[in-house]
Scaffold this motif. Structure first.
Motif, mmCIF file in Angstrom:
data_model
loop_
_atom_site.group_PDB
_atom_site.id
_atom_site.type_symbol
_atom_site.label_atom_id
_atom_site.label_comp_id
_atom_site.label_asym_id
_atom_site.label_seq_id
_atom_site.Cartn_x
_atom_site.Cartn_y
_atom_site.Cartn_z
ATOM 1 N N LEU A 15 102.638 -21.911 -82.524
ATOM 2 C CA LEU A 15 102.222 -22.357 -82.287
ATOM 3 C C LEU A 15 101.023 -22.796 -83.865
ATOM 4 C CD1 LEU A 15 101.700 -23.399 -78.664
ATOM 5 C CD2 LEU A 15 102.695 -24.849 -80.258
ATOM 6 N N ALA A 16 99.679 -21.795 -83.795
ATOM 7 C CA ALA A 16 98.961 -21.761 -85.331
ATOM 8 C C ALA A 16 99.502 -22.461 -86.460
ATOM 9 C CB ALA A 16 98.272 -20.422 -85.030
ATOM 10 N N GLY A 17 101.061 -22.179 -86.751
ATOM 11 C CA GLY A 17 101.531 -22.473 -87.308
ATOM 12 C C GLY A 17 102.138 -24.293 -87.761
ATOM 13 N N VAL A 39 98.200 -32.903 -74.322
ATOM 14 C CA VAL A 39 98.438 -31.650 -75.210
ATOM 15 C C VAL A 39 97.903 -31.625 -76.593
ATOM 16 C CG1 VAL A 39 99.865 -29.502 -75.414
ATOM 17 C CG2 VAL A 39 99.834 -30.383 -73.940
ATOM 18 N N THR A 40 97.226 -31.012 -76.713
ATOM 19 C CA THR A 40 96.716 -31.131 -78.852
ATOM 20 C C THR A 40 96.481 -30.124 -79.170
ATOM 21 O OG1 THR A 40 95.717 -33.214 -77.720
ATOM 22 C CG2 THR A 40 95.088 -33.240 -80.163
ATOM 23 N N LEU A 41 97.093 -30.083 -79.607
ATOM 24 C CA LEU A 41 97.086 -28.788 -81.256
ATOM 25 C C LEU A 41 95.498 -28.874 -82.500
ATOM 26 C CD1 LEU A 41 100.491 -27.403 -82.141
ATOM 27 C CD2 LEU A 41 98.226 -26.215 -80.937
ATOM 28 N N THR A 62 92.707 -22.655 -75.275
ATOM 29 C CA THR A 62 93.414 -21.527 -75.700
ATOM 30 C C THR A 62 93.605 -21.126 -76.975
ATOM 31 O OG1 THR A 62 95.368 -21.782 -73.673
ATOM 32 C CG2 THR A 62 95.384 -19.930 -75.278
ATOM 33 N N VAL A 63 92.687 -20.321 -77.739
ATOM 34 C CA VAL A 63 92.333 -20.029 -79.006
ATOM 35 C C VAL A 63 93.419 -19.296 -79.105
ATOM 36 C CG1 VAL A 63 90.750 -18.609 -80.198
ATOM 37 C CG2 VAL A 63 89.705 -19.750 -79.147
ATOM 38 N N LEU A 64 94.224 -19.879 -80.444
ATOM 39 C CA LEU A 64 95.334 -19.330 -81.528
ATOM 40 C C LEU A 64 94.771 -18.675 -82.884
ATOM 41 C CD1 LEU A 64 97.478 -22.862 -81.236
ATOM 42 C CD2 LEU A 64 97.331 -21.067 -79.621
ATOM 43 N N ASP A 65 93.990 -19.025 -83.452
ATOM 44 C CA ASP A 65 93.860 -18.088 -84.244
ATOM 45 C C ASP A 65 92.463 -17.846 -84.980
ATOM 46 O OD1 ASP A 65 94.293 -17.017 -87.098
ATOM 47 O OD2 ASP A 65 93.738 -18.953 -88.170
ATOM 48 N N GLY A 66 91.574 -17.277 -84.937
ATOM 49 C CA GLY A 66 89.762 -17.117 -84.945
ATOM 50 C C GLY A 66 89.539 -17.038 -84.345
ATOM 51 N N VAL A 67 88.060 -17.126 -84.157
ATOM 52 C CA VAL A 67 87.183 -17.511 -83.357
ATOM 53 C C VAL A 67 87.109 -18.707 -83.014
ATOM 54 C CG1 VAL A 67 85.321 -16.465 -81.990
ATOM 55 C CG2 VAL A 67 86.390 -15.394 -83.260
ATOM 56 N N MET A 103 92.775 -23.615 -81.558
ATOM 57 C CA MET A 103 93.665 -24.002 -80.412
ATOM 58 C C MET A 103 94.188 -25.146 -80.075
ATOM 59 S SD MET A 103 90.285 -26.084 -78.634
ATOM 60 C CE MET A 103 90.055 -27.426 -79.038
ATOM 61 N N LEU A 104 94.778 -24.374 -79.040
ATOM 62 C CA LEU A 104 95.331 -25.727 -77.678
ATOM 63 C C LEU A 104 94.911 -26.029 -76.570
ATOM 64 C CD1 LEU A 104 98.529 -26.761 -77.669
ATOM 65 C CD2 LEU A 104 98.832 -24.488 -76.101
#
Length: 113
Positions: A15-17, A39-41, A62-67, A103-104
């Protein structure tokens, strides 16, 4: 017509990609949108933000990468990759990228209102 769009079906994806960082921007990619759910990235470059607002539905990030930094009802919460936070309906909230993050966002809306 698929209910979930802008992402391959029947394939494992990272998902992060699915969203890329862009200098000076917040990038979003909608995966689903109807009267019941959104639902949005998102990809936030460092220093970008979404100002204080509220929603008619409960919003879960929901955090997918980083902070990411999330202020909910005046209280700051820090979420790292793999962590989630629910921002209740009607409570003012904001998002800030002290560092870049992805994030998602899932928003569940009340029906028949």
């Amino acid at each position: 017509m698929p209910y979930i769009k802008n992402i391959e079906h029947e394939k494992v994806v990272n998902l992060a990609g699915e969203v890329e960082y862009m200098p000076g921007q917040v990038i979003s990619k909608t995966l689903a949108q109807n009267d019941a759910v959104s639902v949005t990235l998102f990809a936030f470059e460092k220093g970008e933000e979404i100002g204080t607002h509220d929603s008619k539905g409960d919003a879960m990030v929901t955090v997918l990468d980083g902070v990411g930094e999330f202020t909910v009802g005046g209280i700051k919460h820090v979420c790292k990759a793999g962590e989630a936070l629910v921002m209740p309906a009607t409570i003012p909230h904001a998002v800030y990228a002290a560092e870049r993050f992805k994030m998602l966002l899932t928003v569940v809306f009340p029906l028949n209102e």
